[in-house]
Design a protein around this motif. Structure first.
Motif, short mmCIF file in Angstrom:
data_model
loop_
_atom_site.label_atom_id
_atom_site.label_comp_id
_atom_site.label_asym_id
_atom_site.label_seq_id
_atom_site.Cartn_x
_atom_site.Cartn_y
_atom_site.Cartn_z
N LYS A 1 75.72 21.83 -19.74
CA LYS A 1 74.48 22.18 -19.03
C LYS A 1 74.37 21.45 -17.69
CE LYS A 1 71.72 23.24 -23.15
NZ LYS A 1 72.80 23.18 -24.18
N ILE B 1 67.67 29.06 -16.21
CA ILE B 1 66.39 28.87 -16.88
C ILE B 1 65.36 28.25 -15.93
CG2 ILE B 1 65.25 27.85 -18.89
CD1 ILE B 1 67.60 29.72 -19.55
N ASP C 1 62.24 26.50 -16.21
CA ASP C 1 61.55 25.86 -17.33
C ASP C 1 60.33 25.08 -16.84
OD1 ASP C 1 60.84 24.90 -19.76
OD2 ASP C 1 62.64 23.71 -20.13
N ASP D 1 60.09 27.34 -26.61
CA ASP D 1 61.28 28.01 -26.06
C ASP D 1 62.15 27.01 -25.29
OD1 ASP D 1 60.48 30.48 -27.09
OD2 ASP D 1 59.24 30.90 -25.33
N SER D 2 61.50 26.12 -24.55
CA SER D 2 62.25 25.07 -23.85
C SER D 2 63.00 24.20 -24.84
CB SER D 2 61.29 24.20 -23.02
OG SER D 2 61.97 23.11 -22.44
N SER E 1 64.07 24.99 -27.72
CA SER E 1 65.18 25.77 -28.28
C SER E 1 66.41 25.69 -27.37
CB SER E 1 64.75 27.22 -28.47
OG SER E 1 65.82 28.01 -28.95
N TYR E 2 66.19 25.81 -26.05
CA TYR E 2 67.31 25.69 -25.11
C TYR E 2 67.86 24.27 -25.08
CZ TYR E 2 67.07 30.35 -23.00
OH TYR E 2 67.13 31.71 -22.78
N SER F 1 70.08 23.91 -28.08
CA SER F 1 71.22 24.83 -28.13
C SER F 1 72.49 24.18 -27.59
CB SER F 1 70.90 26.09 -27.31
OG SER F 1 72.05 26.89 -27.15
N CYS G 1 73.95 26.40 -19.80
CA CYS G 1 72.91 27.01 -18.98
C CYS G 1 72.67 26.13 -17.75
CB CYS G 1 71.60 27.20 -19.76
SG CYS G 1 70.86 25.68 -20.36
N VAL H 1 69.46 24.76 -15.65
CA VAL H 1 68.03 24.59 -15.86
C VAL H 1 67.35 24.15 -14.57
CG1 VAL H 1 66.24 23.42 -17.20
CG2 VAL H 1 68.46 23.91 -18.24
#
Length: 475
Positions: free
Chosen positions: A255, A288, A290, A330-331, A333-334, A337, A341, A343
């Protein structure tokens, strides 16, 4: 008293008299009182910020007739609701588009202020009240009046004004203010924040210089020569972004975090990433956004842009790689993960917001990377990470995190006019006095001497003043 009664008095009552934040200038003449901007003081101390922003004004709020605000950054506008909580009835004069942005940012600010007083109560055992609330924001919004660039407007027999583009952020301006005091017209010019004219930027109206005035009040944020950047620096930074994302996300499946500010920096970095990767059919890495505030502002841009810029922006917003995240679940969850990604997390200083949470996740990961694309104030988390390469751990919210993540500090993304351009611009304005505000005080004093020398070289006689909190100018 009789000698000064028929003059215009300009007082530098905001913290920006000696600092880079907290913009406010008071203009008084005859029976009139005008404010130029009303911004929050922002530092790395919740208690200090609260104390300064909650202090008494040097005037009665009900006596202010007009307030001129030039752009939507918090340190220039987000103290406005405090005035209206105290009975202010002044008309707020702003460039087109500013009120829509203000509503989003001021509601978010009111929410943060409520959280801050809860933190103060818990941390310092002090019961304090929010500086303002959402109801005060509602009241403030009813007083906004918007005007186009480049059009001279007569508000009454004594006051006329014009907004000129500053090139700083979307809808940002400089102010020209004509005041008729006892049948003598004086012109005060106020730059607010000026945009970087060296490096092209998305979604700004190009800078237009003020040519003539009696008094110029000019920002000096990047008057330090060490902060100057050029187009070659931008090219190198773009190459760095491309290389880091390719290596970290595409090759190593980890990331990249880019701490950003919700207004302007988010939308510009999104546009840069689109230009960089959208034609690459093999690039499937999620981008993302965020931050609830950044999401709202990014969507609002479609209502503020027009023509070719709007067409381009809509193309960017339809890019499948971009994901907007408002809910913290949702944040989270990323964050949990294992998938790669990029961010864009707020805030840029990482003192609050989702970028701070992402730092906790990524700092222990030696294969992830943090790309800094903005200035970091001393003591902020982003500053500590940038300067903390030799430390094994970094403390966040009382817990130590292993400091293994790579980071890069990219300096070409400043939204402020650089030293050489400030020197050239100010020395070419035909005026009697130049008052420097909105800069670190020692650097501002040094720049004032440079500017005075530059003015002398051009056979001009302007007086350069590095203002402080007691400075008052008579016109």
């Amino acid at each position: 008293m009789s000698k000064t009664k028929n003059k215009i008095r300009v007082s530098f009552i905001g913290m920006n008299a000696e600092d880079v934040t907290g913009s406010m200038t008071l203009v008084e003449f005859s029976e009139h009182k005008i404010l130029i901007e009303a911004g929050l003081f922002q530092s790395n101390s919740i208690m200090n910020d609260y104390r300064i922003n909650n202090r008494r004004f040097d005037f009665k709020s009900s006596e202010i007739e007009y307030i001129f605000c030039c752009h939507n950054h918090a340190d220039h506008m987000l103290l406005l609701p405090k005035l209206y909580a105290q009975g202010c009835k002044a008309k707020i004069i702003v460039p087109k588009g500013v009120s829509k942005l203000f509503e989003i940012m001021a509601r978010d600010s009111a929410f943060i202020m409520q959280k801050d007083v809860e933190t103060i109560a818990r941390r310092y055992k002090k019961d304090v009240y929010p500086i303002y609330n959402e109801s005060d924001v509602d009241t403030t919004l009813s007083y906004f009046q918007e005007y186009d660039y480049n059009e001279k407007i007569e508000l009454n027999d004594s006051i006329s004004f014009r907004f000129l583009p500053s090139g700083h952020i979307i809808c940002a301006s400089q102010l020209e203010l004509w005041i008729n005091c006892n049948n003598h017209i004086s012109k005060i010019a106020y730059t607010s924040d000026l945009g970087n004219t060296v490096i092209p930027k998305y979604y700004v109206t190009p800078f237009k210089p003020i040519e003539k005035c009696n008094l110029l009040i000019g920002e000096s944020t990047y008057a330090n020569t060490e902060r100057s950047v050029n187009i070659k620096d931008r090219v190198k930074d773009l190459e760095k972004i491309h290389a880091v994302i390719n290596t970290v996300c595409c090759d190593n499946k980890h990331k990249v975090l880019i701490p950003v500010f919700s207004l302007d920096r988010t939308q510009n970095i999104l546009s840069i990433l689109y230009d960089m990767f959208h034609d690459d059919k093999n690039f499937h890495i999620p981008i993302i956004v965020d931050s609830p505030l950044a999401c709202k502002i990014t969507k609002l841009y479609e209502k503020l842009l027009y023509g070719e810029e709007l067409d381009k922006y809509r193309q960017i917003m339809s890019w499948n790689n971009i994901k907007f995240i408002e809910e913290y679940a949702d944040s989270k969850s990323y964050q949990e993960s294992k998938d790669p990604c990029v961010v864009l997390g707020c805030s840029g200083f990482m003192n609050s917001g989702r970028s701070r949470q992402w730092a906790k996740v990524l700092l222990p990961d030696s294969l992830s990377h943090i790309l800094f694309v903005g200035y970091s104030s001393d003591g902020s988390l982003s500053y500590k990470i940038k300067k903390g390469k030799v430390t094994k751990t970094i403390s966040i919210d009382g817990k130590a995190y292993p400091n293994r993540c790579n980071c890069s500090d990219l300096l070409s993304f400043t939204s402020h006019m650089q030293h050489d351009q400030l020197l050239d611009y100010y020395s070419n304005v035909n005026c009697e006095k130049i008052c420097l505000v909105h800069g670190e005080f020692k650097e501002k004093c040094k720049f004032a001497k440079e500017l005075q020398n530059e003015v002398s070289k051009k056979n001009k006689t302007q007086k350069i003043i590095a203002v402080n909190s007691s400075t008052s100018i008579l016109l």
